[in-house]
Design a protein around this motif. Structure first.
Motif, PDB file in Angstrom:
ATOM      1  N   THR A   1       1.079  -1.167  -0.007  1.00 45.72           N
ATOM      2  CA  THR A   1       0.000  -0.047  -0.081  1.00 45.72           C
ATOM      3  C   THR A   1       0.813   1.187  -0.168  1.00 45.72           C
ATOM      4  O   THR A   1       1.873   1.260  -0.465  1.00 45.72           O
ATOM      5  CB  THR A   1      -1.196  -0.076   1.092  1.00 45.72           C
ATOM      6  OG1 THR A   1      -0.288  -0.216   2.489  1.00 45.72           O
ATOM      7  CG2 THR A   1      -1.547  -1.425   1.141  1.00 45.72           C
ATOM      8  N   GLN A   2       0.472   2.318   0.586  1.00 46.01           N
ATOM      9  CA  GLN A   2       1.228   3.582   0.341  1.00 46.01           C
ATOM     10  C   GLN A   2       2.464   3.635   1.285  1.00 46.01           C
ATOM     11  O   GLN A   2       2.634   3.246   2.434  1.00 46.01           O
ATOM     12  CB  GLN A   2       0.240   4.729   0.921  1.00 46.01           C
ATOM     13  CG  GLN A   2       0.906   6.208   0.841  1.00 46.01           C
ATOM     14  CD  GLN A   2       0.120   7.325   1.073  1.00 46.01           C
ATOM     15  OE1 GLN A   2      -0.598   7.545   0.446  1.00 46.01           O
ATOM     16  NE2 GLN A   2       0.350   7.988   2.321  1.00 46.01           N
TER      17      GLN A   2
ATOM     18  N   ARG B   1      -6.606  13.273   2.272  1.00 43.14           N
ATOM     19  CA  ARG B   1      -6.335  11.906   1.323  1.00 43.14           C
ATOM     20  C   ARG B   1      -6.380  10.581   2.281  1.00 43.14           C
ATOM     21  O   ARG B   1      -6.931   9.660   1.657  1.00 43.14           O
ATOM     22  CB  ARG B   1      -5.073  12.014   0.941  1.00 43.14           C
ATOM     23  CG  ARG B   1      -4.656  10.541  -0.111  1.00 43.14           C
ATOM     24  CD  ARG B   1      -3.239  10.864  -0.515  1.00 43.14           C
ATOM     25  NE  ARG B   1      -2.002  11.170   0.373  1.00 43.14           N
ATOM     26  CZ  ARG B   1      -0.880  11.051   0.016  1.00 43.14           C
ATOM     27  NH1 ARG B   1      -0.603  10.865  -1.450  1.00 43.14           N
ATOM     28  NH2 ARG B   1       0.090  11.108   0.871  1.00 43.14           N
ATOM     29  N   SER B   2      -6.297  11.004   3.655  1.00 44.17           N
ATOM     30  CA  SER B   2      -6.331   9.800   4.294  1.00 44.17           C
ATOM     31  C   SER B   2      -7.043   9.915   5.623  1.00 44.17           C
ATOM     32  O   SER B   2      -6.799   9.719   6.804  1.00 44.17           O
ATOM     33  CB  SER B   2      -4.772   9.525   4.782  1.00 44.17           C
ATOM     34  OG  SER B   2      -4.795   8.072   5.512  1.00 44.17           O
ATOM     35  N   HIS B   3      -8.695   9.973   5.321  1.00 42.40           N
ATOM     36  CA  HIS B   3      -9.689  10.039   6.346  1.00 42.40           C
ATOM     37  C   HIS B   3      -9.632  11.248   7.091  1.00 42.40           C
ATOM     38  O   HIS B   3     -10.274  11.405   8.233  1.00 42.40           O
ATOM     39  CB  HIS B   3      -9.751   8.840   7.302  1.00 42.40           C
ATOM     40  CG  HIS B   3      -9.588   7.538   6.458  1.00 42.40           C
ATOM     41  ND1 HIS B   3     -10.851   7.101   5.932  1.00 42.40           N
ATOM     42  CD2 HIS B   3      -8.656   6.371   6.122  1.00 42.40           C
ATOM     43  CE1 HIS B   3     -10.416   5.879   5.368  1.00 42.40           C
ATOM     44  NE2 HIS B   3      -9.147   5.488   5.437  1.00 42.40           N
TER      45      HIS B   3
ATOM     46  N   HIS C   1     -10.566   7.857   1.803  1.00 43.93           N
ATOM     47  CA  HIS C   1      -9.463   6.871   1.734  1.00 43.93           C
ATOM     48  C   HIS C   1      -9.169   7.037   0.320  1.00 43.93           C
ATOM     49  O   HIS C   1      -9.788   6.369  -0.779  1.00 43.93           O
ATOM     50  CB  HIS C   1      -9.852   5.435   1.861  1.00 43.93           C
ATOM     51  CG  HIS C   1      -8.719   4.432   1.730  1.00 43.93           C
ATOM     52  ND1 HIS C   1      -9.052   3.142   1.504  1.00 43.93           N
ATOM     53  CD2 HIS C   1      -7.462   4.553   1.310  1.00 43.93           C
ATOM     54  CE1 HIS C   1      -7.859   2.635   1.223  1.00 43.93           C
ATOM     55  NE2 HIS C   1      -6.985   3.487   1.131  1.00 43.93           N
ATOM     56  N   TYR C   2      -8.257   8.022  -0.313  1.00 39.41           N
ATOM     57  CA  TYR C   2      -7.767   8.445  -1.683  1.00 39.41           C
ATOM     58  C   TYR C   2      -6.362   8.108  -1.889  1.00 39.41           C
ATOM     59  O   TYR C   2      -5.986   8.519  -2.755  1.00 39.41           O
ATOM     60  CB  TYR C   2      -8.299   9.796  -2.013  1.00 39.41           C
ATOM     61  CG  TYR C   2      -9.759   9.906  -2.314  1.00 39.41           C
ATOM     62  CD1 TYR C   2     -10.697   8.968  -2.479  1.00 39.41           C
ATOM     63  CD2 TYR C   2     -10.042  11.364  -2.363  1.00 39.41           C
ATOM     64  CE1 TYR C   2     -11.970   9.366  -2.880  1.00 39.41           C
ATOM     65  CE2 TYR C   2     -11.676  11.676  -2.718  1.00 39.41           C
ATOM     66  CZ  TYR C   2     -12.153  10.543  -2.636  1.00 39.41           C
ATOM     67  OH  TYR C   2     -13.719  10.930  -3.188  1.00 39.41           O
ATOM     68  N   ARG C   3      -5.587   7.160  -1.176  1.00 41.18           N
ATOM     69  CA  ARG C   3      -4.477   6.894  -1.379  1.00 41.18           C
ATOM     70  C   ARG C   3      -4.187   6.095  -2.527  1.00 41.18           C
ATOM     71  O   ARG C   3      -4.730   5.209  -2.756  1.00 41.18           O
ATOM     72  CB  ARG C   3      -3.928   6.190  -0.001  1.00 41.18           C
ATOM     73  CG  ARG C   3      -3.858   7.113   1.287  1.00 41.18           C
ATOM     74  CD  ARG C   3      -3.299   6.347   2.463  1.00 41.18           C
ATOM     75  NE  ARG C   3      -3.778   5.102   2.712  1.00 41.18           N
ATOM     76  CZ  ARG C   3      -4.482   4.727   3.811  1.00 41.18           C
ATOM     77  NH1 ARG C   3      -5.236   5.957   4.281  1.00 41.18           N
ATOM     78  NH2 ARG C   3      -5.185   3.491   3.901  1.00 41.18           N
TER      79      ARG C   3
ATOM     80  N   THR D   1      -4.299  12.147  11.137  1.00 37.73           N
ATOM     81  CA  THR D   1      -2.686  12.280  10.947  1.00 37.73           C
ATOM     82  C   THR D   1      -2.268  11.994  12.424  1.00 37.73           C
ATOM     83  O   THR D   1      -2.948  11.869  13.473  1.00 37.73           O
ATOM     84  CB  THR D   1      -2.458  14.021  11.022  1.00 37.73           C
ATOM     85  OG1 THR D   1      -0.929  14.239  10.997  1.00 37.73           O
ATOM     86  CG2 THR D   1      -2.923  14.737  12.251  1.00 37.73           C
TER      87      THR D   1
END
Length: 383
Positions: A29-30, A210-212, A238-240, A215
């Protein structure tokens, strides 16, 4: 006889090897390859910041969301585009308003934009159709005069250049520029997209979204009881992108100029074959620009030809050749008509273009034989 589609990816041995290496790595994944891909895109375009995301649509959505425009604002875009250009505004409570296109470039007309601006207008999303850059200097002037934000929808246009010779994606004329890496585009990550910007605040906001909206960065936390702690500070998505996709993107980006040269060579052959044809209008490239053509769109006078577009598409298929229509004007889609009251006839230049347009095969893996097959078939069908 192998079928020739209107567009497809070009995957070579180095792409396969790069992806295989990631599949054997700790990150799927990322991970580090996403950051490497983002840096490569910054180096290529000249923009300061890049955010790699799951798709071109995700890129458009994040770009509009990051601008944080008042709900009920209006945004201007072209009717000659995929629906995502306008949908991304709707997702954020912005009303899409369309401005008609230029008859030569098929891009949004700056003069038409000026006529649509009112007190509620906050945004212009300019689409670089088929790889040809819209008139960004003129659009940037209009935006500056009216204090509007600008997004460049460059889903078709990685590798293209403006009249000043600089590359699309440098954000010289806009707040944000988005790319798409769908398989039919010039380069691919499978699915995927990216957002370029020179604004650090916008970049930081999109990084969170980008991630919900979550941070773990210590400097941003309201408290920090331990290494396990994170905070959701905004409502994000969730656009990773994955490292698998990013490594394919790195490999493809290294050959972007090769892809561009091949596409332009095919366009030159098509132009030579179809120029001055009584039933065909070829695309016009603005002097001084250098387009990395995503699509090759001809306009056909079907009425004079005595054949419908459906008949031409079906006849091309008998020669083993695919074709497509780009695009059905967004304002004629049932949802947009029901939601905003748009009607056919609202944007006559875009509608006239639509009724005559046909996209024929263009991708960098086409052989000389493929190109000649396409030319022969079209000349036989459209006599």
């Amino acid at each position: 006889m192998e079928f020739i589609p209107y567009g497809r990816q070009t995957i070579e041995a180095e792409d396969e090897q790069a992806v295989l290496e990631v599949l054997r790595s700790p990150f799927l994944t990322q991970g580090p390859k996403v950051a490497e891909f983002e840096q490569a895109l910054c180096s290529y375009t000249g923009a300061r910041y890049c955010l790699a995301v799951a798709s071109g649509t995700a890129a458009l959505h994040l770009a509009v969301a990051a601008l944080d425009l008042p709900e009920g604002s209006e945004g201007i875009t072209t009717p000659n585009t995929f629906t995502a250009s306008a949908n991304s505004m709707v997702y954020c409570g912005i009303t899409p308003v369309f401005a008609d296109i230029d008859a030569d470039s098929y891009n949004i007309s700056p003069a038409a934009i000026s006529k649509k601006i009112n007190s509620r207008t906050r945004l212009i999303t300019a689409v670089h159709f088929a790889g040809q850059a819209a008139d960004m200097p003129a659009i940037a002037r209009i935006a500056n005069q009216n204090k509007l934000k600008v997004i460049e929808d460059a889903a078709h246009a990685i590798g293209s250049c403006y009249e000043d010779g600089s590359r699309v994606g440098n954000c010289r004329y806009s707040d944000l520029t988005i790319f798409s890496f769908h398989p039919v585009k010039t380069m691919t990550t499978g699915e995927g997209g990216a957002i370029m910007t020179n604004d650090e605040a916008l970049y930081r906001k999109m990084l969170l979204l980008r991630s919900h909206g979550i941070t773990k960065e210590p400097a941003l936390l309201s408290q920090n009881p331990g290494p396990w702690y994170y905070e959701m500070q905004a409502l994000g998505w969730h656009y990773r992108l994955t490292d698998i996709q990013a490594t394919l993107g790195i490999s493809q980006l290294a050959r972007i100029e090769k892809f561009k040269a091949k596409r332009r060579a095919i366009v030159a052959k098509y132009n030579e074959a179809f120029n001055n044809h009584p039933y065909i209008t070829i695309p016009k490239e603005k002097t001084g620009t250098s387009a990395c053509f995503h699509l090759y769109v001809i306009q056909i006078d079907f009425e004079q030809l005595g054949k419908s577009r459906s008949e031409v598409i079906a006849q091309l298929a008998t020669y083993g050749i695919g074709s497509q229509v780009h695009y059905i004007p967004v304002h004629t889609q049932p949802w947009y008509q029901a939601s905003y009251g748009y009607r056919e006839g609202d944007y006559p230049v875009a509608e006239r273009y639509y009724h005559h347009c046909l996209s024929i095969p263009l991708y960098s893996a086409m052989s000389e034989e493929d190109v000649q097959r396409v030319i022969f078939a079209i000349q036989e069908i459209i006599k």
